[in-house]
Design an enzyme around this catalytic site. Structure first.
Site, PDB file in Angstrom:
ATOM      1  N   ASP A 134       0.816  -1.218   0.000  1.00  0.00           N
ATOM      2  CA  ASP A 134       0.000   0.000   0.000  1.00  0.00           C
ATOM      3  C   ASP A 134       0.849   1.266   0.000  1.00  0.00           C
ATOM      4  OD1 ASP A 134      -2.366  -1.348   0.029  1.00  0.00           O
ATOM      5  OD2 ASP A 134      -2.547  -1.392   2.211  1.00  0.00           O
ATOM      6  N   ALA A 277      -2.920   7.032  -1.095  1.00  0.00           N
ATOM      7  CA  ALA A 277      -4.111   7.569  -1.771  1.00  0.00           C
ATOM      8  C   ALA A 277      -5.230   6.534  -1.687  1.00  0.00           C
ATOM      9  CB  ALA A 277      -3.783   7.871  -3.228  1.00  0.00           C
TER      10      ALA A 277
END
Ligand code: UDP
Length: 390
Positions: A134, A277
């Site tokens: 991530d 994000a």
């Protein structure tokens, strides 16, 4: 755009009372200064904005240049070796795709490989490292040495090279509504924009909406505003895999999840960063609702093509409930302005973030990257061939 509602209201309530007049004038002066500042910001942004051409993913070209800039002197074997431990090794040899056997997140690798397989036949021999975690890997603000690692999201503090996230195709976070993971952007484009046709601007509820888990505390301000002002905001925390107790949903029971299509019912949609994000952002635009984007440091490759005030409303990540409320009320009172921004946001994503644009971005990125490689790329026998079903 004149905020006539507020000035008329103040004149009426205060017409026979001097003290009242004074406080209200002061109040309305502040409000008017603030609204004219927002109006100016919007006007300036629109005047400055040059829409990009529709062809060849040209809207995102500057991002490739920016991210490859640290490697302009060439990608040496030594730089590649530094990147090696930060992700999964891929090679393209004679137009075919190869990957090291182990992939930490198989569904994410599959999402990436859908695009790599499609662009491989037209690419020269090359090798690169794809990080499917991530978070990005090479932070210059922390003193990391530069290394060419491909990551889906980063801030400007990172040397990572952004690539279109796996979730454009598959391997996105799995939630109850999307048990195999959010994916198939091509399909979402159709289904969410159809929902937008059903929930036209005048039919939308004048409410700011958010559903998601507490991957970042920046989201708390909106959740709290929703609790104190439920007629203005409907924002609730859902469970994610890390959920242990109501503390993880800010001391309220977790809310049910809401599909992207159902978001189109609401006029104002909020986006926040998560760990990096959030995949949510691009979907929100398809509703033709006004997108409020909180914080601007965490990026995906297509974010820089979107402009604050032109396509969305930028909100500071430190904005408290009061400030957020002011922005929502401003757009409630300036409805046609809100619709114009919402329509431009939709059109931009619709025109410049097609599945074809995603492929095009990968192709251009890898072509430019290949030109920077300074050593001979030899086929690594430990890699396996990846065959993509067409
Ligand atoms: N999501 C959704 N409906 C919900 C909750 C989440 O569609 O009710 C989507 C959301 O848009 C995002 C993903 O699921 O793309 C994960 O959301 P979450 O808030 O848990 O984490 P994020 O990735 O935004 O940090």
């Amino acid at each position: 755009i004149v905020n006539s509602y507020q000035s008329n209201q103040n004149e009426e309530t205060c017409s026979s009372d001097n003290i009242c007049n004074e406080t209200h004038n002061k109040y309305s002066k502040n409000i008017n200064e603030w609204t004219s500042k927002i109006n100016k910001e919007i006007q300036m942004a629109i005047n400055k904005y040059i829409p990009c051409e529709k062809t060849n993913c040209s809207c995102h070209k500057a991002v490739i240049e920016h991210d490859l800039n640290p490697y302009q002197d060439g990608i040496t074997k030594e730089l590649f070796t530094l990147a090696r431990s930060k992700g999964t090794k891929y090679q393209i040899i004679k137009g075919e795709l190869y990957r090291e056997k182990e992939c930490h997140f198989p569904a994410r690798c599959a999402g990436v490989e859908h695009y790599l397989g499609a662009v491989a036949p037209k690419l020269p021999n090359l090798e690169f490292i794809v990080n499917t975690r991530d978070w990005p890997q090479v932070n210059h603000a922390w003193g990391n040495r530069k290394a060419p690692v491909f990551s889906f999201s980063k801030t400007n503090d990172y040397y990572d090279i952004m690539y279109p996230a796996w979730s454009f195709w598959e391997g996105g976070p799995a939630i109850s509504l999307y048990p195999t993971g959010i994916g198939r952007w091509d399909k979402h484009r159709v289904s969410i924009s159809s929902a937008a046709d059903k929930w036209t601007w005048d039919k939308k509820e004048e409410i700011a909406f958010f559903r998601g888990s507490r991957t970042n505390e920046e989201r708390d301000a909106l959740i709290l505003l929703s609790r104190s002002d439920p007629d203005l905001v409907d924002a609730k925390y859902t469970k994610n895999q890390a959920w242990k107790s109501d503390a993880d949903t800010l001391y309220a029971p977790p809310a049910s999840e809401v599909s992207f299509e159902e978001h189109c019912k609401y006029k104002y949609l909020f986006n926040y960063r998560g760990v990096a994000a959030s995949f949510r952002f691009k979907h929100l635009f398809l509703c033709k609702s006004l997108v409020f984007h909180v914080g601007n440091s965490w990026l995906e490759f297509f974010y820089p093509s979107l402009r604050p005030w032109v396509h969305y409303v930028p909100i500071s990540p430190t904005a408290k409930a009061d400030e957020i409320k002011k922005y929502i009320e401003f757009f409630k009172e300036n409805d046609s302005l809100a619709k114009e921004i919402a329509d431009r946001g939709f059109q931009h994503i619709w025109d410049h973030l097609t599945d074809k644009d995603v492929k095009c971005y990968w192709r251009k990125l890898l072509k430019k990257y290949a030109l920077l490689i300074k050593y001979d790329v030899n086929k690594d026998k430990d890699l396996i061939r990846i065959d993509i079903k067409k």
